[in-house]
Design a protein around this motif. Structure first.
Motif, short mmCIF file in Angstrom:
data_model
loop_
_atom_site.label_atom_id
_atom_site.label_comp_id
_atom_site.label_asym_id
_atom_site.label_seq_id
_atom_site.Cartn_x
_atom_site.Cartn_y
_atom_site.Cartn_z
N TYR A 37 19.36 24.92 -9.32
CA TYR A 37 19.00 23.53 -9.13
C TYR A 37 20.28 22.73 -9.05
CZ TYR A 37 13.97 23.91 -10.15
OH TYR A 37 12.62 24.20 -10.10
N GLN A 39 21.81 18.44 -9.48
CA GLN A 39 21.53 17.05 -9.81
C GLN A 39 22.73 16.20 -9.45
OE1 GLN A 39 20.30 16.34 -13.86
NE2 GLN A 39 19.29 14.43 -13.27
N GLN A 44 17.18 12.82 -9.32
CA GLN A 44 16.51 13.84 -10.12
C GLN A 44 17.04 15.22 -9.79
OE1 GLN A 44 12.26 13.33 -9.36
NE2 GLN A 44 12.07 12.04 -11.17
N GLU A 46 16.91 18.83 -8.50
CA GLU A 46 16.11 19.38 -7.42
C GLU A 46 16.42 20.86 -7.23
OE1 GLU A 46 17.10 17.30 -3.81
OE2 GLU A 46 19.18 17.99 -3.81
N ALA A 60 15.42 25.07 -0.47
CA ALA A 60 15.14 23.69 -0.11
C ALA A 60 15.45 23.52 1.37
CB ALA A 60 15.99 22.74 -0.94
#
Length: 116
Positions: A37, A39, A44, A46, A60
């Motif tokens: 992830y 940030q 936020q 992601e 993603a």
């Protein structure tokens, strides 16, 4: 005690590449999913990419075609090869490991800065 440790962050120019590594230790049994992830300030956290024990990957949309996730199950290690980096990729990147009913664990994060 489970530990998740990232490495490989740093400063890179736009269009450049970086490779992040994440090693998990102290784990008994299989790791279902490993992933990354990120940030960015004011945003936020992601999902960037994830990979399950069978090698199935999920990315993603904004990193598809530029980032590649891989893992070494024998070493409980996951990698993120990041190419064609953009300033908007600047963020703290966090590694996580998902152990199913045994829970999930996160690393402390590694800073990636894309700037000229």
């Amino acid at each position: 005690q489970v530990q998740v440790v990232e490495s490989g962050g740093g400063l890179v120019q736009p269009g450049g590449s970086l490779r992040l590594s994440c090693a998990a230790s102290g784990i008994i049994g299989s790791i279902y999913t490993m992933g990354w992830y990120r940030q960015a300030p004011g945003r936020q956290r992601e999902l960037v990419a994830a990979i399950n024990s069978g090698g199935r990957t999920n990315y993603a949309d904004i990193v598809k075609g530029r980032f590649t996730i891989s893992r070494d199950n024998a070493k409980n290690t996951v990698y993120l090869q990041m190419n064609s980096l953009k300033p908007e990729d600047t963020a703290v990147y966090y590694c996580y490991v998902f152990l199913g009913a045994r829970g999930d664990y996160w690393g402390q994060g590694t800073q990636v800065t894309v700037s000229s």
